[in-house]
Design a protein around this motif. Structure first.
Motif, PDB file in Angstrom:
ATOM      1  N   ILE B 297      65.042  56.536  73.582  1.00 21.92           N
ATOM      2  CA  ILE B 297      65.193  55.045  73.043  1.00 21.92           C
ATOM      3  C   ILE B 297      66.373  54.585  73.581  1.00 21.92           C
ATOM      4  N   ASP B 298      66.711  53.453  74.192  1.00 18.80           N
ATOM      5  CA  ASP B 298      68.053  53.031  74.313  1.00 18.80           C
ATOM      6  C   ASP B 298      68.247  51.979  73.266  1.00 18.80           C
ATOM      7  N   ASN B 299      68.902  52.659  72.124  1.00 21.77           N
ATOM      8  CA  ASN B 299      68.851  51.621  70.737  1.00 21.77           C
ATOM      9  C   ASN B 299      69.644  50.423  70.905  1.00 21.77           C
ATOM     10  N   LYS B 300      70.626  50.389  71.805  1.00 27.04           N
ATOM     11  CA  LYS B 300      71.271  48.884  71.840  1.00 27.04           C
ATOM     12  C   LYS B 300      70.450  47.645  72.303  1.00 27.04           C
ATOM     13  N   GLU B 301      69.222  48.128  73.062  1.00 30.91           N
ATOM     14  CA  GLU B 301      68.370  47.030  73.614  1.00 30.91           C
ATOM     15  C   GLU B 301      67.151  46.935  72.390  1.00 30.91           C
ATOM     16  N   CYS B 302      67.079  47.644  71.576  1.00 34.57           N
ATOM     17  CA  CYS B 302      66.035  47.569  70.502  1.00 34.57           C
ATOM     18  C   CYS B 302      66.284  46.193  69.706  1.00 34.57           C
ATOM     19  N   ASN B 303      64.983  45.372  69.678  1.00 38.79           N
ATOM     20  CA  ASN B 303      65.253  44.138  68.802  1.00 38.79           C
ATOM     21  C   ASN B 303      64.350  44.237  67.687  1.00 38.79           C
ATOM     22  N   ARG B 304      64.151  45.466  66.981  1.00 36.93           N
ATOM     23  CA  ARG B 304      63.498  45.702  65.966  1.00 36.93           C
ATOM     24  C   ARG B 304      62.063  44.989  65.637  1.00 36.93           C
ATOM     25  N   CYS B 305      61.191  45.240  66.896  1.00 37.82           N
ATOM     26  CA  CYS B 305      59.981  44.650  66.831  1.00 37.82           C
ATOM     27  C   CYS B 305      59.085  45.382  65.751  1.00 37.82           C
ATOM     28  N   MET B 306      59.412  46.743  65.574  1.00 35.61           N
ATOM     29  CA  MET B 306      58.704  47.441  64.808  1.00 35.61           C
ATOM     30  C   MET B 306      57.429  48.216  65.225  1.00 35.61           C
ATOM     31  N   HIS B 307      57.131  47.820  66.336  1.00 32.37           N
ATOM     32  CA  HIS B 307      55.741  48.298  66.972  1.00 32.37           C
ATOM     33  C   HIS B 307      55.640  49.781  67.168  1.00 32.37           C
ATOM     34  N   CYS B 308      56.716  50.427  67.691  1.00 35.39           N
ATOM     35  CA  CYS B 308      56.572  51.628  67.854  1.00 35.39           C
ATOM     36  C   CYS B 308      56.492  52.589  66.696  1.00 35.39           C
ATOM     37  N   ILE B 309      57.477  52.179  65.705  1.00 34.86           N
ATOM     38  CA  ILE B 309      57.358  52.914  64.372  1.00 34.86           C
ATOM     39  C   ILE B 309      56.120  52.530  63.679  1.00 34.86           C
ATOM     40  N   ASN B 310      55.347  51.472  63.564  1.00 30.85           N
ATOM     41  CA  ASN B 310      54.320  51.166  63.094  1.00 30.85           C
ATOM     42  C   ASN B 310      53.120  52.074  63.544  1.00 30.85           C
ATOM     43  N   VAL B 311      53.294  52.190  65.080  1.00 33.24           N
ATOM     44  CA  VAL B 311      52.213  53.242  65.628  1.00 33.24           C
ATOM     45  C   VAL B 311      52.422  54.698  65.343  1.00 33.24           C
ATOM     46  N   MET B 312      53.585  54.996  65.468  1.00 31.61           N
ATOM     47  CA  MET B 312      54.123  56.603  65.151  1.00 31.61           C
ATOM     48  C   MET B 312      54.938  56.664  64.041  1.00 31.61           C
ATOM     49  N   PRO B 313      54.350  56.378  62.609  1.00 29.34           N
ATOM     50  CA  PRO B 313      55.439  56.572  61.754  1.00 29.34           C
ATOM     51  C   PRO B 313      55.749  57.877  61.339  1.00 29.34           C
ATOM     52  N   ARG B 314      54.837  58.906  61.614  1.00 26.03           N
ATOM     53  CA  ARG B 314      55.482  60.206  61.455  1.00 26.03           C
ATOM     54  C   ARG B 314      56.855  60.560  62.484  1.00 26.03           C
ATOM     55  N   ALA B 315      56.567  60.112  63.429  1.00 27.38           N
ATOM     56  CA  ALA B 315      57.505  60.628  64.618  1.00 27.38           C
ATOM     57  C   ALA B 315      59.030  59.589  64.637  1.00 27.38           C
ATOM     58  N   LEU B 316      58.619  58.516  64.297  1.00 23.94           N
ATOM     59  CA  LEU B 316      59.887  57.299  64.415  1.00 23.94           C
ATOM     60  C   LEU B 316      60.185  56.902  62.822  1.00 23.94           C
ATOM     61  N   ARG B 317      61.414  56.865  62.776  1.00 21.28           N
ATOM     62  CA  ARG B 317      61.742  56.353  61.397  1.00 21.28           C
ATOM     63  C   ARG B 317      63.063  55.461  61.525  1.00 21.28           C
ATOM     64  N   ILE B 318      62.903  54.527  60.626  1.00 19.76           N
ATOM     65  CA  ILE B 318      64.221  53.568  60.483  1.00 19.76           C
ATOM     66  C   ILE B 318      65.373  54.397  60.528  1.00 19.76           C
ATOM     67  N   GLY B 319      66.638  53.791  60.883  1.00 19.12           N
ATOM     68  CA  GLY B 319      67.914  54.445  60.981  1.00 19.12           C
ATOM     69  C   GLY B 319      68.508  54.492  59.668  1.00 19.12           C
ATOM     70  N   ASP B 320      69.582  55.198  59.529  1.00 17.02           N
ATOM     71  CA  ASP B 320      70.292  55.593  58.074  1.00 17.02           C
ATOM     72  C   ASP B 320      71.173  54.631  57.610  1.00 17.02           C
ATOM     73  N   ASP B 321      71.784  53.679  58.500  1.00 21.87           N
ATOM     74  CA  ASP B 321      72.789  52.958  58.273  1.00 21.87           C
ATOM     75  C   ASP B 321      72.047  51.656  58.194  1.00 21.87           C
ATOM     76  N   ARG B 322      71.726  51.280  56.765  1.00 25.34           N
ATOM     77  CA  ARG B 322      70.720  50.140  56.642  1.00 25.34           C
ATOM     78  C   ARG B 322      71.324  49.294  55.958  1.00 25.34           C
ATOM     79  N   GLY B 323      70.835  47.798  56.054  1.00 22.85           N
ATOM     80  CA  GLY B 323      71.228  46.729  55.428  1.00 22.85           C
ATOM     81  C   GLY B 323      70.367  45.518  55.595  1.00 22.85           C
ATOM     82  N   LEU B 324      70.570  44.211  55.667  1.00 24.71           N
ATOM     83  CA  LEU B 324      69.852  42.978  56.122  1.00 24.71           C
ATOM     84  C   LEU B 324      70.402  42.144  56.845  1.00 24.71           C
TER      85      LEU B 324
END
Lengths: 79, 437
Positions: B297-324
Motif C-alpha cells: 500500500i502506498d499509504n501517502k495516497e490512501c484517502n481513508r475510503c476504508m474499503h480494503c479494511i472493511n473487506v479484509m478486517p483480519r488482514a488490514l487494520r487502522i494505523g496506530d497514530d490515531r486522531g480525528l
C-alpha cells in the motif's frame, strides 16, 4: 452594562414593537442592548430567570418575548 | 376504538409494519390498563390522536398548532409545544407537547433504564415514543403542560437523564458506538461526545445561536453516524501512519480460509474471493498492488475510503497514530441543496480534555457564527456566504491543500495587503525594466 439598565432597554425596546410583533430572535435582543452575543446572552438569560422574558420554540427555532405577550399564552390557557 | 379511522386502517394493509397498528395496540393497552398505571393525562390520548390524524387526512390539512412557550424552568430547549385546533372533538390531545430526552452516548442503555423511561412516559405521557429522532434523542410524543416539570423532575432526580437540545441550541451531540465495540474506531467517540455535552451545557439548554447546531462523532471514515452529512461540525476518526498489514491473513483471504467482509455478504454465492477485483481494483486512489505474494500500500495516497479494511478486517487494520479530522458546515436542505461538511482540520489528536478542539476550533467558529450569522442561517450557509477564506481567518487555521475538494473550484481568492510581500506599493522603475508600457 448593568443588568437593570439592560433590562430597561429590552423591555422598552420590545414594548415599542409590541403592536407589530411579540416574538424576537436572540440577535434582535443583542442589538437592542448593543452587546456581542456572548455578553448579551448572560444578561438575557438572567431576564429569563427573573421572569421578564420567556422563550418560544417551534422546535427548530427559538424566539424570545416579554412574558405573557402575544395571543398564545391566553389562547392555550397557559397564563 | 373511539373514532372511525378508515384512512388510517388502510395504511395497515401495506407490506411494512405500520405505526397505525402500534398506536391501536397502545390505545387498547391504555384502555385495559393491565398494570394499573395511574395515568396523569387522558387515558384515551392515543385514540384521540388517531381521530385527529384521520381528520387531517380527510381535510388534507393539519390540525396541529405547532410551537409554544412551554418548557421547564431555565431551559430554552427540550420541550416543543403542540396544541390541537379541535380540542372539543379530541380533548385527549388538546395539549400534545413533545419532549426530547438526551440519548445516552452511542445509544447504549440498560433494559432497566429503558424500562424506567417507558414507565415514566406511560404514567405521565401518551406512551408513544419515537426511538430515536433524527438528532438521536429519545422523543416522547404527547403530554400536557402540567406534566412537563413533573417529568423533568423524575428524569433528572430518579433516572439520571437530562433533556436534549431543540430550537436555536446546540443539539444533543450524537456519536457512533466507537471503541466500545468497534475495532475501526480511531478515538473514543463516547468520551468526546460526553465531554462536549457536559462542557457546553449552556449552549445546549439556553438558545442564543442563530439556528440549530449539531456535533456528530464518527470513530472512523466508515461514518456510521453519517456525521459528514448530518452535522454542522463532524469529528471523523482517522490515522496518519500506515495501514497495518498482516500478510499471512491476506493469503488466508486469497485462499478462502477467511470470508471477506466478515461474512456480511454471505447470503448468496459470489464465487471465490478475488483480491484484485474486489479490493485492489476498487481502491479509489489506486494505491494498492500485489508484489508477488505481498500486498503493498502506498499509504501517502490512501484517502481513508476504508474499503480494503472493511473487506479484509483480519488482514488490514487502522494505523496506530490515531486522531480525528474536523469538518464543518454540513446539512441536508441548505441553500443550494444538500451540502456535505468541508474539511478544516486534517488531523488532530483526540485526547481529553480536548482543549485544542474546543479553544482553537469550536469556540472561534461559534463566535463568528453568532456574530455574523443571519437568523435561521446554519454554519454551512454562512460559510457559503462569507467564504472559506473568512472561516480560516476566524479560526487562524493555515490553508492546507487537503482542504481543497478539487482544483479550480474557486479561483477568486482575494489577497490582503498584509499577506503580500511588500504590500500594494511597488517600485515602478524596477517594474518597467521588465514590462514595456
Amino acid at each position: 452594562m448593568e443588568y437593570e439598565e439592560a433590562k430597561k432597554m429590552i423591555v422598552d425596546g420590545l414594548t415599542k414593537k409590541m403592536k407589530t410583533k411579540t416574538k424576537f430572535y436572540f440577535n434582535d435582543l443583542a442589538k437592542i442592548i448593543d452587546l456581542k452575543p456572548r455578553e448579551a446572552k448572560k444578561l438575557i438569560n438572567q431576564m429569563i430567570q427573573d421572569g421578564t422574558l420567556e422563550y418560544w420554540s417551534s422546535g427548530s427555532t427559538s424566539l424570545y418575548g416579554l412574558k405573557g405577550a402575544g395571543k398564545q399564552a391566553h389562547a392555550e390557557h397557559e397564563d | 376504538m373511539k373514532h372511525e379511522t378508515p384512512l388510517l386502517d388502510q395504511l395497515e394493509s401495506g407490506p411494512w409494519p405500520s405505526f397505525v397498528s402500534d398506536m391501536k395496540q397502545e390505545a387498547e393497552r391504555r384502555a385495559k390498563n393491565p398494570d394499573n398505571i395511574e395515568y396523569q393525562i387522558p387515558v384515551d390520548v392515543v385514540e384521540d390522536i388517531m381521530g385527529l390524524l384521520e381528520l387531517s387526512y380527510v381535510h388534507g390539512r393539519t390540525h396541529w398548532k405547532h410551537g409554544g412557550i412551554v418548557g421547564v424552568f431555565g431551559y430554552g430547549g427540550g420541550v416543543i409545544g403542540r396544541y390541537c385546533d379541535q380540542p372539543e372533538m379530541f380533548p385527549g390531545v388538546a395539549h400534545f407537547h413533545t419532549m426530547r430526552i438526551a440519548q445516552p452516548g452511542a445509544k447504549f442503555y440498560t433494559t432497566e433504564h429503558l424500562r424506567n423511561l417507558c414507565d415514566l412516559w406511560d404514567r405521565r405521557g401518551s406512551g408513544l415514543t419515537n426511538m430515536h429522532g433524527s438528532t438521536g434523542d429519545i422523543i416522547f410524543l404527547g403530554t400536557t403542560t402540567k406534566q412537563i416539570e413533573e417529568i423533568f423532575f423524575e428524569l433528572t432526580h430518579n433516572i439520571g437523564q437530562d433533556l436534549g437540545g431543540s430550537g436555536s441550541n446546540l443539539r444533543t451531540p450524537a456519536d457512533c458506538i466507537g471503541q466500545a465495540r468497534c475495532e475501526y474506531a480511531c478515538y473514543d467517540t463516547q468520551d468526546l461526545c460526553y465531554d462536549l455535552t457536559m462542557e457546553y451545557q449552556d449552549e445546549l439548554h439556553r438558545p442564543a445561536f442563530p439556528y440549530k447546531f449539531k456535533f456528530k462523532m464518527d470513530g472512523c471514515p466508515n461514518g456510521c453516524v453519517a456525521s459528514i452529512a448530518r452535522s454542522d461540525m463532524a469529528f471523523i476518526g482517522t490515522w496518519r501512519d500506515d495501514i497495518k498489514i498482516d500478510q499471512e491473513a491476506v493469503q488466508a483471504y486469497i485462499g478462502g480460509e477467511f470470508v471477506p467482509n466478515a461474512g456480511a455478504h454471505s447470503g448468496r454465492d459470489w464465487g471465490a474471493f478475488d483480491i484484485q477485483k474486489e479490493v485492489i481494483g476498487l481502491c479509489p486512489t489506486e494505491c494498492m498492488w500485489m508484489d508477488g505474494k505481498e500486498l503493498k500500500i502506498d499509504n501517502k495516497e490512501c484517502n481513508r475510503c476504508m474499503h480494503c479494511i472493511n473487506v479484509m478486517p483480519r488482514a488490514l487494520r487502522i494505523g496506530d497514530d490515531r486522531g480525528l479530522s474536523v469538518l464543518v458546515g454540513g446539512k441536508a436542505p441548505i441553500l443550494d441543496g444538500a451540502q456535505l461538511c468541508t474539511l478544516i482540520v486534517p488531523f488532530v489528536k483526540a485526547e481529553s480534555p480536548y482543549t485544542e478542539i474546543k479553544e482553537n476550533i469550536i469556540e472561534p467558529i461559534w463566535d463568528w457564527w453568532m456574530e455574523e450569522g443571519k437568523n435561521r442561517e446554519r454554519l454551512g450557509e454562512l460559510m457559503k456566504r462569507q467564504g472559506m477564506q473568512k472561516l480560516l481567518e476566524v479560526t487562524g487555521l493555515e490553508p492546507d491543500v487537503r482542504m481543497v475538494q478539487e482544483p479550480r473550484t474557486n479561483p477568486y481568492i482575494f489577497w490582503k495587503e498584509e499577506e503580500v510581500e511588500g504590500g500594494w506599493d511597488r517600485d515602478i522603475n524596477e517594474f518597467r525594466k521588465y514590462h514595456q508600457r
